[in-house]
Structures are given as structure tokens and as C-alpha cells.
Design a protein around this motif. Sequence first.
Motif, PDB file in Angstrom:
ATOM      1  N   GLN A  91       0.819  -1.214   0.000  1.00  0.00           N
ATOM      2  CA  GLN A  91       0.000   0.000   0.000  1.00  0.00           C
ATOM      3  C   GLN A  91       0.852   1.263   0.000  1.00  0.00           C
ATOM      4  O   GLN A  91       0.465   2.281  -0.595  1.00  0.00           O
ATOM      5  N   ARG A  92       2.031   1.211   0.597  1.00  0.00           N
ATOM      6  CA  ARG A  92       2.940   2.353   0.502  1.00  0.00           C
ATOM      7  C   ARG A  92       3.439   2.530  -0.921  1.00  0.00           C
ATOM      8  O   ARG A  92       3.580   3.662  -1.404  1.00  0.00           O
ATOM      9  N   LEU A  93       3.705   1.417  -1.609  1.00  0.00           N
ATOM     10  CA  LEU A  93       4.132   1.483  -3.003  1.00  0.00           C
ATOM     11  C   LEU A  93       3.045   2.108  -3.873  1.00  0.00           C
ATOM     12  O   LEU A  93       3.333   2.962  -4.726  1.00  0.00           O
ATOM     13  N   ILE A  94       1.802   1.700  -3.674  1.00  0.00           N
ATOM     14  CA  ILE A  94       0.697   2.262  -4.459  1.00  0.00           C
ATOM     15  C   ILE A  94       0.594   3.768  -4.216  1.00  0.00           C
ATOM     16  O   ILE A  94       0.473   4.559  -5.161  1.00  0.00           O
ATOM     17  N   GLY A  95       0.652   4.179  -2.948  1.00  0.00           N
ATOM     18  CA  GLY A  95       0.566   5.596  -2.624  1.00  0.00           C
ATOM     19  C   GLY A  95       1.697   6.394  -3.251  1.00  0.00           C
ATOM     20  O   GLY A  95       1.470   7.464  -3.842  1.00  0.00           O
ATOM     21  N   ARG A  96       2.929   5.893  -3.141  1.00  0.00           N
ATOM     22  CA  ARG A  96       4.077   6.587  -3.735  1.00  0.00           C
ATOM     23  C   ARG A  96       3.914   6.719  -5.248  1.00  0.00           C
ATOM     24  O   ARG A  96       4.236   7.753  -5.837  1.00  0.00           O
ATOM     25  N   SER A  97       3.429   5.658  -5.862  1.00  0.00           N
ATOM     26  CA  SER A  97       3.280   5.650  -7.312  1.00  0.00           C
ATOM     27  C   SER A  97       2.277   6.708  -7.766  1.00  0.00           C
ATOM     28  O   SER A  97       2.512   7.412  -8.759  1.00  0.00           O
ATOM     29  N   LEU A  98       1.169   6.828  -7.065  1.00  0.00           N
ATOM     30  CA  LEU A  98       0.154   7.814  -7.432  1.00  0.00           C
ATOM     31  C   LEU A  98       0.644   9.237  -7.172  1.00  0.00           C
ATOM     32  O   LEU A  98       0.451  10.136  -8.004  1.00  0.00           O
ATOM     33  N   ARG A  99       1.294   9.439  -6.038  1.00  0.00           N
ATOM     34  CA  ARG A  99       1.765  10.790  -5.717  1.00  0.00           C
ATOM     35  C   ARG A  99       2.828  11.273  -6.698  1.00  0.00           C
ATOM     36  O   ARG A  99       3.008  12.485  -6.881  1.00  0.00           O
ATOM     37  N   ALA A 100       3.521  10.341  -7.355  1.00  0.00           N
ATOM     38  CA  ALA A 100       4.557  10.728  -8.313  1.00  0.00           C
ATOM     39  C   ALA A 100       3.996  11.479  -9.508  1.00  0.00           C
ATOM     40  O   ALA A 100       4.740  12.182 -10.196  1.00  0.00           O
ATOM     41  N   VAL A 101       2.686  11.341  -9.762  1.00  0.00           N
ATOM     42  CA  VAL A 101       2.098  11.994 -10.932  1.00  0.00           C
ATOM     43  C   VAL A 101       0.996  12.987 -10.548  1.00  0.00           C
ATOM     44  O   VAL A 101       0.192  13.378 -11.385  1.00  0.00           O
ATOM     45  N   VAL A 102       0.984  13.406  -9.276  1.00  0.00           N
ATOM     46  CA  VAL A 102      -0.045  14.334  -8.799  1.00  0.00           C
ATOM     47  C   VAL A 102       0.599  15.603  -8.252  1.00  0.00           C
ATOM     48  O   VAL A 102       1.570  15.537  -7.490  1.00  0.00           O
ATOM     49  N   ASP A 103       0.051  16.752  -8.636  1.00  0.00           N
ATOM     50  CA  ASP A 103       0.438  18.030  -8.042  1.00  0.00           C
ATOM     51  C   ASP A 103      -0.395  18.204  -6.775  1.00  0.00           C
ATOM     52  O   ASP A 103      -1.570  18.573  -6.838  1.00  0.00           O
ATOM     53  N   LEU A 104       0.204  17.907  -5.642  1.00  0.00           N
ATOM     54  CA  LEU A 104      -0.542  17.918  -4.379  1.00  0.00           C
ATOM     55  C   LEU A 104      -1.026  19.313  -4.011  1.00  0.00           C
ATOM     56  O   LEU A 104      -2.035  19.464  -3.310  1.00  0.00           O
ATOM     57  N   SER A 105      -0.350  20.349  -4.475  1.00  0.00           N
ATOM     58  CA  SER A 105      -0.784  21.723  -4.184  1.00  0.00           C
ATOM     59  C   SER A 105      -2.107  22.042  -4.863  1.00  0.00           C
ATOM     60  O   SER A 105      -2.876  22.879  -4.369  1.00  0.00           O
ATOM     61  N   ALA A 106      -2.385  21.392  -6.002  1.00  0.00           N
ATOM     62  CA  ALA A 106      -3.604  21.673  -6.751  1.00  0.00           C
ATOM     63  C   ALA A 106      -4.836  21.026  -6.126  1.00  0.00           C
ATOM     64  O   ALA A 106      -5.966  21.357  -6.503  1.00  0.00           O
ATOM     65  N   ILE A 107      -4.642  20.110  -5.179  1.00  0.00           N
ATOM     66  CA  ILE A 107      -5.774  19.450  -4.522  1.00  0.00           C
ATOM     67  C   ILE A 107      -6.344  20.311  -3.406  1.00  0.00           C
ATOM     68  O   ILE A 107      -7.519  20.231  -3.061  1.00  0.00           O
ATOM     69  N   GLY A 108      -5.512  21.189  -2.849  1.00  0.00           N
ATOM     70  CA  GLY A 108      -5.922  21.896  -1.648  1.00  0.00           C
ATOM     71  C   GLY A 108      -5.739  20.979  -0.450  1.00  0.00           C
ATOM     72  O   GLY A 108      -5.249  19.861  -0.571  1.00  0.00           O
ATOM     73  N   GLU A 109      -6.144  21.425   0.708  1.00  0.00           N
ATOM     74  CA  GLU A 109      -5.929  20.634   1.927  1.00  0.00           C
ATOM     75  C   GLU A 109      -7.009  19.564   2.076  1.00  0.00           C
ATOM     76  O   GLU A 109      -7.821  19.571   3.003  1.00  0.00           O
ATOM     77  N   LYS A 110      -6.978  18.635   1.136  1.00  0.00           N
ATOM     78  CA  LYS A 110      -7.897  17.509   1.109  1.00  0.00           C
ATOM     79  C   LYS A 110      -7.083  16.231   0.925  1.00  0.00           C
ATOM     80  O   LYS A 110      -5.893  16.278   0.616  1.00  0.00           O
ATOM     81  N   GLN A 111      -7.747  15.104   1.094  1.00  0.00           N
ATOM     82  CA  GLN A 111      -7.070  13.825   0.960  1.00  0.00           C
ATOM     83  C   GLN A 111      -7.894  12.888   0.089  1.00  0.00           C
ATOM     84  O   GLN A 111      -9.112  12.821   0.210  1.00  0.00           O
ATOM     85  N   ILE A 112      -7.205  12.191  -0.822  1.00  0.00           N
ATOM     86  CA  ILE A 112      -7.840  11.148  -1.617  1.00  0.00           C
ATOM     87  C   ILE A 112      -7.235   9.810  -1.193  1.00  0.00           C
ATOM     88  O   ILE A 112      -6.013   9.643  -1.223  1.00  0.00           O
ATOM     89  N   ILE A 113      -8.094   8.904  -0.778  1.00  0.00           N
ATOM     90  CA  ILE A 113      -7.655   7.569  -0.375  1.00  0.00           C
ATOM     91  C   ILE A 113      -8.114   6.581  -1.431  1.00  0.00           C
ATOM     92  O   ILE A 113      -9.293   6.520  -1.770  1.00  0.00           O
ATOM     93  N   VAL A 114      -7.177   5.820  -1.960  1.00  0.00           N
ATOM     94  CA  VAL A 114      -7.499   4.796  -2.953  1.00  0.00           C
ATOM     95  C   VAL A 114      -7.382   3.429  -2.280  1.00  0.00           C
ATOM     96  O   VAL A 114      -6.321   3.058  -1.787  1.00  0.00           O
ATOM     97  N   ASP A 115      -8.490   2.720  -2.242  1.00  0.00           N
ATOM     98  CA  ASP A 115      -8.522   1.372  -1.670  1.00  0.00           C
ATOM     99  C   ASP A 115      -8.404   0.351  -2.792  1.00  0.00           C
ATOM    100  O   ASP A 115      -9.157   0.406  -3.774  1.00  0.00           O
TER     101      ASP A 115
END
Length: 237
Positions: A91-115
Motif C-alpha cells: 500500500q505504501r508502493l501504491i501511494g508513492r506511485s500515485l503521488r509521483a504523478v499528482v500536483d498535491l498543491s492543486a488538490i488543496g488541503e484535502k485527501q484522496i484515499i485509494v482502496d
Amino acid sequence: MRPSKRAPDQMRPVSLERGVARYAEGSCLVKFGETHVLCTASLEERGPAWLRGSGKGWVTAEYSMLPRATQERTRREVTSGKPSGRTQEIQRLIGRSLRAVVDLSAIGEKQIIVDCDVLQADGGTRTASITGAWVALHDCIQWMRSRSIITTNPLRDHVAAISCGIAQGVPVLDLDYAEDSTAETDANFVMTGTGGIVEVQGTAEGKPFSSDELLHLMALANKGIAELVALQKKAVA
């Protein structure tokens, strides 16, 4: 000859079915042959406490395997009170992989959880999870944009993953369980749509592999990732 009768550079049949979970902001049922994973993306209005005030959001993942996803029933990890080391690593690998292609600043102070929940396992559950998770994340982001929760697209690229290995002395692409359980070398590649490398995991079982063999596996991975990204693009078109 591979157990599945596939050519060395041939993947299993892959499908990406969107919108399979009624309540999730984004969802995808991904199938790599007989490996089936349900990926759902959920938006939470609050990000992690340690990011408050930063203006940045977060994307993370959780992974689990249903008890009868395998030939014999496996105990639910909730009964032991904590996830196994393998589950945490995936699950850490999945999270790292997704964050590598996301601009976290553009989300605002929110969280997306992928199960990512494995319904049926036949090798490559982590690579299928990453590939399907991107589609679920994409649809969650589109859901947010359609409701003006965000104004720009934070997704900068595609990301997908594939396994490669050396089985009976031959480099092969997309191992199923029959190959994975006996392969001399097992490797997982996570790459972006533009060819960037996010992560490479490679392990020799008994016999070390050479740098030339690693390059051969990388070439196979590039081919497989290109096919997966093409399928992602078709799925979300």
C-alpha cells in the motif's frame, strides 16, 4: 514454453472497467488475466494533520486481499489487529506511485484515499492495483472538477506497473502465479506515461541476474507499460 503458452513479451488480457462502485467518487475493476482488483478512490475534506496550513493535499492508498482471493483461505488481517509487512509495503508502493504523478498543491488541503481490494489473485496484484488505482484516482479528480472543488487538473501524467522476471532462463513479461512462484528473478516496474521510472523492485532467487538481463527486463517493462497506458487512455477517453 510459458505455463500460459504466451510469448515472452506477451501480457495477459487486461481490462479496466470504470464506475463499478456506486458510492465512490472514482472506481475501477482491473483485471490482469485471473488477477482481479477493485480500486475505489474516496475524497476526504480534511488532509492529514501534519499537512494542515501547508496548502497541500495528500493521496494515499490501502491494500487488502479477500480471504478466498487465493486457493486456500487466508485469515483477514483485521483479526490480527494490524496489517502484515507485505500489505504495508504494497500500500505504501501504491501511494508513492500515485503521488509521483499528482500536483498535491492543486488538490488543496484535502485527501484522496485509494482502496485496492484483491478479489482474486494469480500473481501481479500490486502491479494491477497501481494500474487500476490511477483510473480510479482520475475519475475522483474529474468528480471534484465537475463540482468546482478544484479548478485545475492535478494529474500530471499516467502511472502504471508491470512485473517482469526470468523464468527457466528466459526474460518474460507479466508473470502469473505459476511463473512467479518458480522464477529465478522477479521484478516489478512502476513507470509514468512519459517513460519516467517511479520504482524498480528486483529480487534474485538463488541465481543472481546480470546487468544485461536487467536491461532486457527493463525493455520488456517499457513495452508492457506502454500497452497499459494506452489502455488507461482508452478507458478514460
